[in-house]
Motif scaffolding. Structure first.
Motif, PDB file in Angstrom:
ATOM      1  N   HIS A  51       3.574   0.906  -6.405  1.00  0.00           N
ATOM      2  CA  HIS A  51       3.487  -0.282  -7.252  1.00  0.00           C
ATOM      3  C   HIS A  51       2.128  -0.935  -7.148  1.00  0.00           C
ATOM      4  N   MET A  62       4.945  -7.121 -10.346  1.00  0.00           N
ATOM      5  CA  MET A  62       4.632  -5.777  -9.876  1.00  0.00           C
ATOM      6  C   MET A  62       5.159  -4.756 -10.859  1.00  0.00           C
ATOM      7  N   HIS A  84       1.322  -1.404  -3.222  1.00  0.00           N
ATOM      8  CA  HIS A  84       2.290  -1.196  -2.149  1.00  0.00           C
ATOM      9  C   HIS A  84       3.198  -0.028  -2.481  1.00  0.00           C
ATOM     10  N   MET A  86       6.842   0.827  -2.795  1.00  0.00           N
ATOM     11  CA  MET A  86       8.062   0.051  -2.988  1.00  0.00           C
ATOM     12  C   MET A  86       9.268   0.861  -2.545  1.00  0.00           C
TER      13      MET A  86
HETATM   14 CU    CU Z   1       6.928  -3.388  -5.814  1.00  0.00          CU
END
Ligand code: CU
Length: 130
Positions: A51, A62, A84, A86
């Protein structure tokens, strides 16, 4: 694997409260020759996506991206306010002190895929919010 060209530094996963179904994994990735993080998986999550945080009007949201570019020799930071990994459809609560196994797949410029096994410690829910 001939050589590990991608390194992972300081991986961690944000802890969850009971019934919480999603969390994020963060780390610093450095690819010696340049590449792209194309997928990730973990036994604790049913679905794992890469993400990014992006502005949607005035709101940070996001969204999933197909891959994260890793420029040669440059450290790319995955952090709570940015890129990140996820973790969704969590199968268990992630508690501080736990370790979450992650498998990352990085595709090099030459198309070769490298698999990275990461053990990410779980930090308290409030970690990294500042
Ligand atoms: Cu995320």
């Amino acid at each position: 694997m001939a050589c590990a060209q991608t390194t992972v530094k300081d991986p961690w996963v944000r802890g969850t409260v009971a019934q919480q179904k999603a969390s994020g994994a963060f780390m610093q990735l450095t690819s010696a020759q340049g590449g792209k993080l194309i997928s990730a998986s973990s036994p604790v999550a049913g679905v794992v996506e890469i993400h990014e945080m992006a502005m949607d009007g005035n709101v940070m949201k996001m969204r999933a991206i197909p891959g994260l570019d890793l420029p040669a020799g440059k450290s790319v930071e995955l952090k709570p306010s940015g890129y990140h990994v996820m973790l969704m459809d969590l199968k268990q609560q992630l508690k501080e002190g736990d370790t979450v196994p992650l498998t990352l797949v990085v595709e090099g410029k030459d198309g070769k895929r490298e698999t990275l096994e990461v053990k990410a410690p779980v930090k308290a829910l409030a970690a990294g919010t500042k």
